[in-house]
Design a protein around this motif. Structure first.
Motif, PDB file in Angstrom:
ATOM      1  N   ARG A 185       5.509   0.532 -31.292  1.00  0.00           N
ATOM      2  CA  ARG A 185       4.698  -0.759 -29.906  1.00  0.00           C
ATOM      3  C   ARG A 185       5.003  -0.400 -28.076  1.00  0.00           C
ATOM      4  N   VAL A 186       4.127  -0.986 -27.669  1.00  0.00           N
ATOM      5  CA  VAL A 186       3.970  -0.356 -26.065  1.00  0.00           C
ATOM      6  C   VAL A 186       5.061  -1.172 -25.432  1.00  0.00           C
ATOM      7  N   ILE A 187       5.581  -0.921 -24.313  1.00  0.00           N
ATOM      8  CA  ILE A 187       5.982  -1.788 -23.562  1.00  0.00           C
ATOM      9  C   ILE A 187       5.908  -1.596 -21.823  1.00  0.00           C
ATOM     10  N   LEU A 188       6.262  -2.484 -21.445  1.00  0.00           N
ATOM     11  CA  LEU A 188       5.596  -1.651 -19.502  1.00  0.00           C
ATOM     12  C   LEU A 188       6.787  -1.085 -19.225  1.00  0.00           C
ATOM     13  N   ALA A 189       6.467  -0.422 -18.451  1.00  0.00           N
ATOM     14  CA  ALA A 189       7.964   0.607 -18.322  1.00  0.00           C
ATOM     15  C   ALA A 189       7.914   1.116 -16.531  1.00  0.00           C
ATOM     16  N   ASP A 190       8.667   2.493 -16.085  1.00  0.00           N
ATOM     17  CA  ASP A 190       8.589   2.650 -14.872  1.00  0.00           C
ATOM     18  C   ASP A 190       8.978   1.382 -13.282  1.00  0.00           C
ATOM     19  N   GLU A 191       8.440   1.049 -12.890  1.00  0.00           N
ATOM     20  CA  GLU A 191       8.288   0.814 -11.464  1.00  0.00           C
ATOM     21  C   GLU A 191       7.463  -0.309 -10.958  1.00  0.00           C
ATOM     22  N   ILE A 192       7.578  -1.498 -10.879  1.00  0.00           N
ATOM     23  CA  ILE A 192       6.323  -2.730  -9.590  1.00  0.00           C
ATOM     24  C   ILE A 192       7.167  -2.258  -8.828  1.00  0.00           C
ATOM     25  N   SER A 193       6.507  -1.093  -7.454  1.00  0.00           N
ATOM     26  CA  SER A 193       7.228  -2.080  -6.761  1.00  0.00           C
ATOM     27  C   SER A 193       5.780  -1.559  -5.184  1.00  0.00           C
ATOM     28  N   PRO A 194       6.125  -1.362  -3.390  1.00  0.00           N
ATOM     29  CA  PRO A 194       5.264  -1.471  -2.357  1.00  0.00           C
ATOM     30  C   PRO A 194       4.756   0.501  -3.125  1.00  0.00           C
ATOM     31  N   ASP A 195       5.782   0.673  -3.382  1.00  0.00           N
ATOM     32  CA  ASP A 195       5.044   2.650  -3.939  1.00  0.00           C
ATOM     33  C   ASP A 195       3.980   2.772  -4.272  1.00  0.00           C
ATOM     34  N   SER A 196       3.193   1.373  -5.960  1.00  0.00           N
ATOM     35  CA  SER A 196       2.342   1.451  -6.733  1.00  0.00           C
ATOM     36  C   SER A 196       1.555   0.488  -6.705  1.00  0.00           C
ATOM     37  N   CYS A 197       1.703  -0.302  -5.650  1.00  0.00           N
ATOM     38  CA  CYS A 197       1.054  -1.018  -6.045  1.00  0.00           C
ATOM     39  C   CYS A 197       0.437  -1.133  -4.000  1.00  0.00           C
ATOM     40  N   ARG A 198      -0.821  -2.034  -4.100  1.00  0.00           N
ATOM     41  CA  ARG A 198      -1.955  -2.316  -2.799  1.00  0.00           C
ATOM     42  C   ARG A 198      -1.556  -3.673  -2.322  1.00  0.00           C
ATOM     43  N   LEU A 199      -0.152  -4.252  -1.175  1.00  0.00           N
ATOM     44  CA  LEU A 199      -0.060  -5.458  -1.052  1.00  0.00           C
ATOM     45  C   LEU A 199      -0.366  -5.591   0.351  1.00  0.00           C
ATOM     46  N   ASN A 258      -5.301  -9.478   6.672  1.00  0.00           N
ATOM     47  CA  ASN A 258      -5.106  -8.312   5.859  1.00  0.00           C
ATOM     48  C   ASN A 258      -4.685  -6.443   6.243  1.00  0.00           C
ATOM     49  N   GLU A 259      -2.726  -6.743   6.667  1.00  0.00           N
ATOM     50  CA  GLU A 259      -2.230  -5.834   7.009  1.00  0.00           C
ATOM     51  C   GLU A 259      -1.644  -5.354   5.514  1.00  0.00           C
ATOM     52  N   LYS A 260      -1.704  -3.948   5.924  1.00  0.00           N
ATOM     53  CA  LYS A 260      -1.197  -3.303   4.963  1.00  0.00           C
ATOM     54  C   LYS A 260       0.620  -3.320   4.541  1.00  0.00           C
ATOM     55  N   LEU A 261       1.100  -3.708   3.633  1.00  0.00           N
ATOM     56  CA  LEU A 261       2.429  -4.246   3.551  1.00  0.00           C
ATOM     57  C   LEU A 261       3.129  -3.167   2.718  1.00  0.00           C
ATOM     58  N   ASP A 262       2.057  -1.804   1.950  1.00  0.00           N
ATOM     59  CA  ASP A 262       3.121  -0.963   0.857  1.00  0.00           C
ATOM     60  C   ASP A 262       2.502   0.797   1.571  1.00  0.00           C
ATOM     61  N   LYS A 263       2.181   1.262   0.627  1.00  0.00           N
ATOM     62  CA  LYS A 263       2.844   2.920   0.950  1.00  0.00           C
ATOM     63  C   LYS A 263       1.302   3.658   1.373  1.00  0.00           C
ATOM     64  N   ASP A 264       0.247   2.709   1.228  1.00  0.00           N
ATOM     65  CA  ASP A 264      -0.580   3.254   2.390  1.00  0.00           C
ATOM     66  C   ASP A 264      -0.069   3.216   3.625  1.00  0.00           C
ATOM     67  N   ARG A 265       0.810   2.736   3.815  1.00  0.00           N
ATOM     68  CA  ARG A 265       1.251   2.561   5.673  1.00  0.00           C
ATOM     69  C   ARG A 265       2.097   4.179   5.751  1.00  0.00           C
ATOM     70  N   PHE A 266       2.769   4.781   4.544  1.00  0.00           N
ATOM     71  CA  PHE A 266       3.108   6.187   4.636  1.00  0.00           C
ATOM     72  C   PHE A 266       2.403   7.029   4.269  1.00  0.00           C
ATOM     73  N   ARG A 267       0.870   6.709   3.583  1.00  0.00           N
ATOM     74  CA  ARG A 267      -0.567   7.591   3.057  1.00  0.00           C
ATOM     75  C   ARG A 267      -1.072   7.949   3.875  1.00  0.00           C
ATOM     76  N   ARG A 268      -1.181   7.066   4.899  1.00  0.00           N
ATOM     77  CA  ARG A 268      -2.147   6.959   7.018  1.00  0.00           C
ATOM     78  C   ARG A 268      -1.522   6.963   7.489  1.00  0.00           C
ATOM     79  N   ASP A 269      -0.129   7.127   7.145  1.00  0.00           N
ATOM     80  CA  ASP A 269       0.602   7.665   9.191  1.00  0.00           C
ATOM     81  C   ASP A 269       0.479   6.059   9.660  1.00  0.00           C
TER      82      ASP A 269
END
Ligand code: TMP
Ligand code: ASP
Length: 275
Positions: free
Chosen positions: A214-228, A234-245
């Motif tokens: 059976r499949v279940i959700l794994a890993d993590e859900i955080s600002p590393d893995s979402c665009r928020l 519309n200010e970015k509150l996620d990992k795009d702040r790191f990706r885009r400096d």
């Protein structure tokens, strides 16, 4: 954003404290080390300990940094999200948080796919299809990427997934249905605190019960893995702040935690120990 808030989550200078390091050194066997997390053997068969590192990478780890305190915040946000999802019947690997950086999880057989769900055009979808970032999509779109850094996580279709036995047709159906439930729930959860869920990436694992997988959700859900994005500015509150400096990465993650109401429950960590 209040930078002082971030200090609630992290030790004096944000580095793992003496006690955290000591705990890590007496740790059980390491099973796997990824870019942002480490998996250790759990206390009982069928369990693992998931440790959240401060290491942050982008673009297949060609861009790297250590963002002090990130692991602590992501551990807490992921705990909160997984617990809320569990409460609406979306089964996942989270069992309980053990300390600032670790959580006890169920061992699963990871399905080697990154499942991305998008509500608003951004990132690689905008690049691939020439859509302006911020354009609402006609409906939520699910995409699959093969988890393989050497190949740069290529996009794959259901045809590839079934032909190469990464997942069965039934599992793909289950994954898609679960992903849409996660999307509906998280859109509402973040929307209620003034955050737009633009897109996110989740992973699934297989568990076995009486020879039935059976499949279940794994890993993590955080600002590393979402665009928020902040719903008003519309200010970015996620990992795009790191990706885009864009700077203020930890402050933005902290702001997400604060809005979710997690902040006040966080233990404070001051020099030398946990309080
Ligand atoms: P993308 O637009 O770069 O394909 O990203 C889609 C979503 O997936 C976005 O929320 C960020 C997340 N993501 C990860 O969690 N890990 C990754 O390696 C990548 C590339 C994206
Ligand atoms: N998983 C990516 C990396 O390879 C990070 C990202 O862009 O989210 O480092």
């Amino acid at each position: 954003m209040d930078v002082r808030c971030a200090r609630f989550f992290i030790s004096d200078r944000g580095k793992p404290s003496f006690w955290e390091k000591a705990l890590q050194m007496t740790r059980r066997k390491k099973i796997y080390e990824g870019k942002a997390k480490i998996l250790y053997e759990g206390p009982e068969p069928g369990t693992l300990i998931q440790y959240f590192k401060d290491d942050t990478t982008a673009f297949d780890a060609t861009k790297k940094a250590v963002l002090e305190g990130k692991g602590v915040i992501n551990n807490r946000i992921s705990e909160y999200v997984m617990t809320r999802l569990n409460s609406i019947g979306v089964q996942n690997h989270f069992i309980k948080r053990l300390n600032l950086r670790e959580q006890l999880i169920r061992e699963v057989e990871i399905i080697p796919l990154e499942v991305v769900c998008r509500n608003i055009a951004a990132g690689s979808l905008s690049t691939r299809l020439g859509l302006p970032e911020g354009q609402a999509l006609p409906r939520s779109i699910i995409e699959f990427f093969l988890k393989d850094d050497k190949l740069h996580d290529p996009m794959v279709t259901e045809e590839h997934i079934t032909a190469f036995n990464w997942a069965s047709t039934q599992e793909i159906d289950d994954i898609m249905a679960l992903t849409l439930r996660v999307n509906d729930f998280l859109t509402g959860m973040f929307g209620a605190v003034g955050i737009t869920l633009v897109d996110f990436k989740i992973e699934f694992g297989r568990i076995w019960e009486n020879d039935f997988g059976r499949v279940i959700l794994a890993d993590e859900i955080s600002p590393d893995s979402c665009r928020l994005w902040d719903s008003v500015t519309n200010e970015k509150l996620d990992k795009d702040r790191f990706r885009r400096d864009l700077g203020d990465v930890i402050e933005s993650y902290t702001e997400v935690a604060r809005r979710l109401g997690i902040m006040k429950e966080m233990p404070t960590v001051i020099q030398g120990g946990l309080h």
